[in-house]
Design an enzyme around this catalytic site. Structure first.
Site, PDB file in Angstrom:
ATOM      1  N   TRP A 103      26.000  40.016   4.806  1.00 17.15           N
ATOM      2  CA  TRP A 103      24.063  40.658   4.911  1.00 17.15           C
ATOM      3  C   TRP A 103      24.287  42.332   4.807  1.00 17.15           C
ATOM      4  CZ3 TRP A 103      20.820  38.239   6.127  1.00 17.15           C
ATOM      5  CH2 TRP A 103      21.282  36.897   7.091  1.00 17.15           C
ATOM      6  N   ASP A 172      22.292  49.803   9.748  1.00  9.86           N
ATOM      7  CA  ASP A 172      22.057  48.063   9.998  1.00  9.86           C
ATOM      8  C   ASP A 172      22.708  47.646  11.021  1.00  9.86           C
ATOM      9  OD1 ASP A 172      21.649  45.704  10.496  1.00  9.86           O
ATOM     10  OD2 ASP A 172      21.930  44.576   8.092  1.00  9.86           O
ATOM     11  N   LYS A 196      19.635  38.955  18.008  1.00  4.13           N
ATOM     12  CA  LYS A 196      21.267  39.196  18.854  1.00  4.13           C
ATOM     13  C   LYS A 196      21.098  39.832  20.408  1.00  4.13           C
ATOM     14  CE  LYS A 196      22.047  39.075  14.310  1.00  4.13           C
ATOM     15  NZ  LYS A 196      21.927  37.362  13.875  1.00  4.13           N
TER      16      LYS A 196
HETATM   17  N1  PMP Z   1      21.528  41.861   9.884  1.00  2.00           N
HETATM   18  C1  PMP Z   1      22.045  41.157   9.974  1.00  2.00           C
HETATM   19  C2  PMP Z   1      24.236  42.653  10.188  1.00  2.00           C
HETATM   20  C3  PMP Z   1      22.586  40.548  10.571  1.00  2.00           C
HETATM   21  O1  PMP Z   1      23.855  39.676  11.326  1.00  2.00           O
HETATM   22  C4  PMP Z   1      21.685  39.566  10.012  1.00  2.00           C
HETATM   23  C5  PMP Z   1      21.123  38.091  10.920  1.00  2.00           C
HETATM   24  N2  PMP Z   1      22.147  37.623  10.621  1.00  2.00           N
HETATM   25  C6  PMP Z   1      20.404  40.045   9.235  1.00  2.00           C
HETATM   26  C7  PMP Z   1      21.058  41.407   8.582  1.00  2.00           C
HETATM   27  C8  PMP Z   1      18.966  39.454   8.838  1.00  2.00           C
HETATM   28  O2  PMP Z   1      18.049  39.810  10.094  1.00  2.00           O
HETATM   29  P1  PMP Z   1      16.360  38.889   9.818  1.00  2.00           P
HETATM   30  O3  PMP Z   1      16.850  37.088   9.841  1.00  2.00           O
HETATM   31  O4  PMP Z   1      16.391  39.532  11.147  1.00  2.00           O
HETATM   32  O5  PMP Z   1      16.358  39.735   8.838  1.00  2.00           O
END
Ligand code: PMP
Length: 361
Positions: A103, A172, A196
């Site tokens: 991510w 994040d 989550k």
């Molecule tokens: N950052 C992290 C640490 C994640 O775990 C995720 C999704 N699993 C995201 C960003 C992306 O999130 P979204 O699907 O809400 O765009």
């Protein structure tokens, strides 16, 4: 109907049963209004109270200081990957990214569309795997901001502490927000998709330092400016009202269950059971993550063969434990044990692991 299942999904993930039961009981008839909260105007009294309570609960649970403000965004954490640099990466400036997983790589790539962004650290080992969190960061002097990912959902690593930095730190926290107490004043911006630890998908919780917000770009469309949402208390346009309602209820549940200290203790206990079962398996289960970087939210491990892993996942599902398949990029097993997963659910998994090992070890 009882929900005799343990949900180890990585996100969207399990929600606390009492939160869902409450939503069910209020679904048709919200607080004597003869309407569902979903059917209320976002400008009306009923929703307004829920909306502000969600903000107030964020402030009280995370002890958000007066220097910071809470707001809600749409577009997921991925939307934030784009809007963070749009707001704060102006020409002539550099943004530093601490790359600790898939991510954060995506966040960096998005920033590079907008301006000059670089990896200030890269946690990959010689095999290209993220099994630790680098502590040595090569930071740019005067960086526009430093972006970190507090928990790596896919690889199962977690930052255990945060440094105090000269540049604003952007985090994040999608996969560990409100899983432990936090010193909000150390951050320029914190953001987290709700799906989550906080509720359903569709809303991002964000906390920004007010001083820093004054420096944000005004040359981008209004909808992408964080200032728009802060100034209008996240009612600039129609927010995802039902998601915010559920998030409020989850936060009330967190409050009733010991707040963030309570969550931290519960999460530590779950992690102890799971990593204990892995480490005491004589190598049958193997967690590749360095001990000091092991996540309390996403626990990953391998079995001696992919065949056994497939069987483990299938038999666990038959026994009522779902969502254990590792991310497609890393394989193996992943148990996501967010706030809502109960200690008893983890104990059930641990005893399944022990049986599985006896039969196949
Ligand atoms: N950052 C992290 C640490 C994640 O775990 C995720 C999704 N699993 C995201 C960003 C992306 O999130 P979204 O699907 O809400 O765009």
């Amino acid at each position: 109907m009882a929900r005799d299942i343990v949900n180890f999904n990585a996100g969207p993930a399990g929600l606390p049963t009492p939160v869902l039961e409450r939503a069910q009981s209020e679904l048709l008839e919200f607080e004597g209004t003869h309407m569902s909260i979903m059917e209320h105007s976002h400008r009306g009294k009923a929703y307004d109270a829920v909306h502000h309570e969600a903000m107030d609960l964020t402030k009280s649970l995370l002890k958000v200081p007066d220097t910071h403000e809470v707001f809600f965004m749409q577009g997921g954490a991925s939307g934030m990957f784009a809007t963070v640099p749009m707001n704060f990466l102006s020409e002539g400036r550099v943004a530093d990214y601490v790359v600790t997983g898939a991510w954060s790589k995506k966040a960096l790539a998005e920033a590079q569309f907008v301006g000059e962004a670089r990896a200030a650290a890269d946690g990959r080992n010689a095999d290209g795997k993220f099994v630790s969190v680098p502590t040595e960061w090569d930071l740019t002097e005067g960086a526009a901001y430093v972006h970190v990912t507090s928990n790596n959902t896919i690889f199962g690593t977690q930052m255990k502490s945060f440094p105090k930095l000269a540049s604003p730190m952007v985090a994040d926290m999608s996969s560990d927000i409100m899983s432990r107490p936090l010193n909000v004043e150390d951050f320029g911006l914190i953001y987290a998709g709700a799906q989550k630890n906080l509720g359903p998908s569709g809303v991002v919780l964000a906390i920004i330092k007010k001083d820093w917000l004054q420096e944000a770009s005004t040359k981008i469309p209004k909808i992408f400016r964080y200032k728009t949402h802060v100034d209008k208390q996240s009612l600039f346009h129609t927010p995802p009202t039902f998601a915010i309602y559920l998030m409020r209820n989850v936060m009330q549940w967190i409050g009733e269950n010991g707040g963030l200290e309570g969550m931290q203790a519960r999460n530590a206990e779950k992690a102890k059971h799971l990593y204990g079962a892995i480490d005491e398996s004589g190598g049958f289960f193997n967690c590749p993550v360095d001990k000091e970087a092991r996540s309390h939210m996403n626990v990953v491990w391998r079995l001696p063969s992919e065949d056994l892993e497939k069987r483990f996942i299938a038999e666990a599902a038959e026994a009522g434990m779902v969502g254990l398949k590792g991310h497609r990029d890393v394989g193996g097993i992943r148990a996501s044990v967010y706030n809502a997963v109960e200690v008893a659910g983890v104990q059930r998994l641990v005893s399944f692991m022990s049986d599985f090992k006896s039969k196949n070890g």
